[in-house]
Enzyme design. Sequence first.
Site, PDB file in Angstrom:
ATOM      1  N   ASN A 212       0.840  -1.192   0.000  1.00  0.00           N
ATOM      2  CA  ASN A 212       0.000   0.000   0.000  1.00  0.00           C
ATOM      3  C   ASN A 212       0.875   1.241   0.000  1.00  0.00           C
ATOM      4  OD1 ASN A 212       0.494   0.798   2.913  1.00  0.00           O
ATOM      5  ND2 ASN A 212      -0.444  -1.211   3.227  1.00  0.00           N
ATOM      6  N   ASP A 281      -4.298  -6.409   4.645  1.00  0.00           N
ATOM      7  CA  ASP A 281      -5.389  -7.253   5.146  1.00  0.00           C
ATOM      8  C   ASP A 281      -5.361  -8.648   4.535  1.00  0.00           C
ATOM      9  OD1 ASP A 281      -6.484  -5.245   6.764  1.00  0.00           O
ATOM     10  OD2 ASP A 281      -7.561  -4.380   5.057  1.00  0.00           O
ATOM     11  N   LYS A 343     -12.404  -3.474  18.079  1.00  0.00           N
ATOM     12  CA  LYS A 343     -11.010  -3.823  18.371  1.00  0.00           C
ATOM     13  C   LYS A 343     -10.651  -3.619  19.842  1.00  0.00           C
ATOM     14  CE  LYS A 343     -10.580  -4.671  14.002  1.00  0.00           C
ATOM     15  NZ  LYS A 343      -9.612  -4.133  13.069  1.00  0.00           N
TER      16      LYS A 343
END
Length: 400
Positions: A212, A281, A343
């Site tokens: 990324n 991911d 989370k």
Amino acid sequence: MKNILLAVTGGIAAYKAIDLTSKLTQADYNVRVMLTDHAQEFVTPLAFQAISRNPVYTNTFIEENPEEIQHIALGDWADCIIVAPATANTIAKLSVGIADDIVTSTILATEKPKFIAPAMNVHMYENKRTQHNISVLKDDGYHFIEPGDGFLACGYIAKGRMEEPLQIVKIINDYFKEKVSVMSHSSFEDKHALVTAGPTIEVIDPVRFVSNRSSGKMGYALAKALAKRGAKVTLVAGPTQLDNPENVEVIHVESAEEMFNAVASRYEEQDIVVKAAAVSDYTPVDVLDHKMKKQDGNLSVTFKRTKDILKYLGEHKTHQYLVGFAAETQNINAYAQDKLKRKNADVIISNNVGDQTIGFQSDDNELTMHFKDGQHVNIKKGKKVQLAQQILDELETRWQ
């Protein structure tokens, strides 16, 4: 004793810089002086050398010490830089990053605090272009010492006089007192902090990988800021082009799996974790040993989920304070709030990576901090190194 690097540029107020050097020296600062060519039309290096009892620097290309690059070493040496007087010309050059003399080269090559004391004709000062340049530098974190009203060299009685040396010394004194106060009372001192930064790369074959756009700048800035506040910092960093921060243990990793292992194995001893990395991911199910050859038609690569590091940390949290990031392009606040709950984080810091002027690859960012107690704090657009300080300011009293 603090080190002050005084930059003198070419205005009639340069004579005041001699007095400023004397006042700073009397205030127990160690002063070195840089002069532009135009400044030397008004004052001489010898005057500053006699008062400061230090060398005076006038030329980028005179390298007296072969073991260092002069303008880099000067910036590293200084605890802060004062430009006094600062002409409209120098302010303009700094605002666009021109580095064509000893002063502008040194200032561009350092992240140390910079104080600008303008001195010029009132119309030059009030000119829209000058005010724009000043605004740009303020946004970049420069501190401006406002000029005063009075008799100007051009004959006008108006704003444009360089602030008096005694007042400049007071401003510098107050600045360092404030910094000492923050450092001496930092709640991060001697605490264990772990920061993640940068991207991960997921290998397809010996040539190809997926990744990324993360540069790691935000995470590195936070690691530096925590170290400056006395924390014992571990930085787990994916591949970046950044230099290792001083006083920080840096662990370089590549894949999401490697980052997970590095973080998980050190988690128990941490007091605070700031997960700023942009972790992939998904990772390829199969990694080829040899380069995949080009074939006719489309290509399909099967991916599997990587381990969710933030989720793992939230599930295994005992005493740690957990800070995560949410890089989004839409529904930013809603996604951040959801991530905060899912989370089990204490804070989620969100930003819009769809805005190309901030976020990935940029030196700038604009953030919102979402706290577990329902509070949120907006942090306006600024340099990531400045935003790191603002983030820690917000966390100073909350995190414990």
